[in-house]
Motif scaffolding. Structure first.
Motif, mmCIF file in Angstrom:
data_model
loop_
_atom_site.group_PDB
_atom_site.id
_atom_site.type_symbol
_atom_site.label_atom_id
_atom_site.label_comp_id
_atom_site.label_asym_id
_atom_site.label_seq_id
_atom_site.Cartn_x
_atom_site.Cartn_y
_atom_site.Cartn_z
ATOM 1 N N THR A 5 0.817 -1.210 0.000
ATOM 2 C CA THR A 5 0.000 0.000 0.000
ATOM 3 C C THR A 5 0.852 1.261 0.000
ATOM 4 N N GLN A 6 0.622 2.096 -1.010
ATOM 5 C CA GLN A 6 1.301 3.382 -1.122
ATOM 6 C C GLN A 6 0.254 4.484 -1.207
ATOM 7 N N THR A 19 8.557 12.205 1.591
ATOM 8 C CA THR A 19 8.682 10.782 1.867
ATOM 9 C C THR A 19 7.468 10.052 1.300
ATOM 10 N N ILE A 20 7.710 8.851 0.827
ATOM 11 C CA ILE A 20 6.655 7.989 0.288
ATOM 12 C C ILE A 20 6.673 6.681 1.066
ATOM 13 N N SER A 21 5.538 6.325 1.624
ATOM 14 C CA SER A 21 5.459 5.122 2.440
ATOM 15 C C SER A 21 4.995 3.920 1.622
ATOM 16 N N CYS A 22 5.340 2.740 2.114
ATOM 17 C CA CYS A 22 4.966 1.481 1.470
ATOM 18 C C CYS A 22 4.696 0.484 2.591
ATOM 19 N N SER A 23 3.462 0.074 2.707
ATOM 20 C CA SER A 23 3.073 -0.823 3.790
ATOM 21 C C SER A 23 2.761 -2.213 3.258
ATOM 22 N N GLY A 69 10.151 -3.206 10.152
ATOM 23 C CA GLY A 69 9.057 -4.159 10.277
ATOM 24 C C GLY A 69 8.440 -4.484 8.937
ATOM 25 N N THR A 70 7.146 -4.174 8.803
ATOM 26 C CA THR A 70 6.434 -4.474 7.556
ATOM 27 C C THR A 70 6.186 -3.228 6.714
ATOM 28 N N TYR A 88 7.233 3.379 -7.380
ATOM 29 C CA TYR A 88 6.669 2.093 -6.973
ATOM 30 C C TYR A 88 7.613 1.374 -6.023
ATOM 31 N N CYS A 89 7.050 0.800 -4.967
ATOM 32 C CA CYS A 89 7.818 -0.097 -4.133
ATOM 33 C C CYS A 89 7.502 -1.529 -4.580
#
Lengths: 111, 118
Positions: A5-6, A19-23, A69-70, A88-89
């Motif tokens: 999830t981004q 910053t761009i997060s990736c869960s 972590g994740t 994209y992650c």
């Protein structure tokens, strides 16, 4: 619905930081390396960060990656108009549905 | 210089077949895992299939399992994707991507467009 999830979009002014997060989950980011890809308009994706936080030759140190972590995060400092792209992650998925997974992508706008 | 160049895309009717090729150069092809990744118009990246360096290990995305077949010919430095029973939702640019121990994709081709439409 992507496995990773981004945020759909982020924006910032030139010279600023974003910053761009990736869960993900325990079977993706939690147990495998994360990589990041930059896709400029109309071009193929390009490797930006590999093995969570390493930069390929030629990628400026304005780009950084981290993992906890994740979740993973891509950071870009000193934003330039040329950084406007989709990011994209990606990670391997070690679950029963073995394969590679990507995030849905984040459109970066440099205002 | 490492290069991967896709070919074989085009317009095909629903239910039809198409074979994509990827020609590799500038590296020892037989030492690397390879993948196909696709991108539907205006959408994100979707991994399609993986093949190990020897061809002995293969994985597919659920969306193409049973319809697509990945293969490689290390003697000819080539990767292939045989696509059968094509659907409108298979319409996308298909990229060939070199993988490093499936930790990341370090080189991508320019892509070949597959359009499934009547």
């Amino acid at each position: 619905q992507s496995v990773l999830t981004q945020p759909p979009s982020v924006s910032a002014a030139p010279g600023q930081k974003v910053t761009i997060s990736c869960s993900g989950s325990s079977s993706t980011i939690g147990s495998n390396y994360v990589s990041w890809y930059q896709q400029l308009p109309g071009t193929a994706p390009k490797l930006l960060i590999y093995e969570n936080n390493k930069r390929p030759s030629g990628i400026p140190d304005r780009f950084s990656g981290s993992k906890s972590g994740t979740s993973a995060t891509l950071g870009i400092t000193g934003l330039q108009t040329g950084d406007e792209a989709d990011y994209y992650c990606g990670a391997w998925d070690s679950s029963l549905s073995t394969g590679w997974v990507f995030g849905g992508g984040t459109k970066l706008t440099v205002l | 210089e490492v290069q991967v160049v896709e070919s074989g895309g085009g317009l095909v009717q629903p239910g039809g077949s198409l074979r994509l090729s990827c020609a590799a150069s500038g590296f020892t092809f037989s030492n690397y895992e390879m993948n196909w990744v696709r991108q539907a118009p205006g959408k994100g990246l979707e991994w399609v299939s993986y093949i190990s360096s020897s061809g002995s290990s293969i994985y597919y995305a659920d969306s193409v399992k049973g319809r697509f077949t990945i293969s490689r010919d290390n003697a000819y430095n080539s990767l292939y994707l045989q696509m059968n029973s094509l659907r409108a939702e298979d319409t996308a640019v298909y990229y060939c991507a070199r993988a490093v121990v499936m930790r990341y994709f370090d080189y991508w081709g320019q892509g070949t467009l597959v359009t499934v439409s009547s």
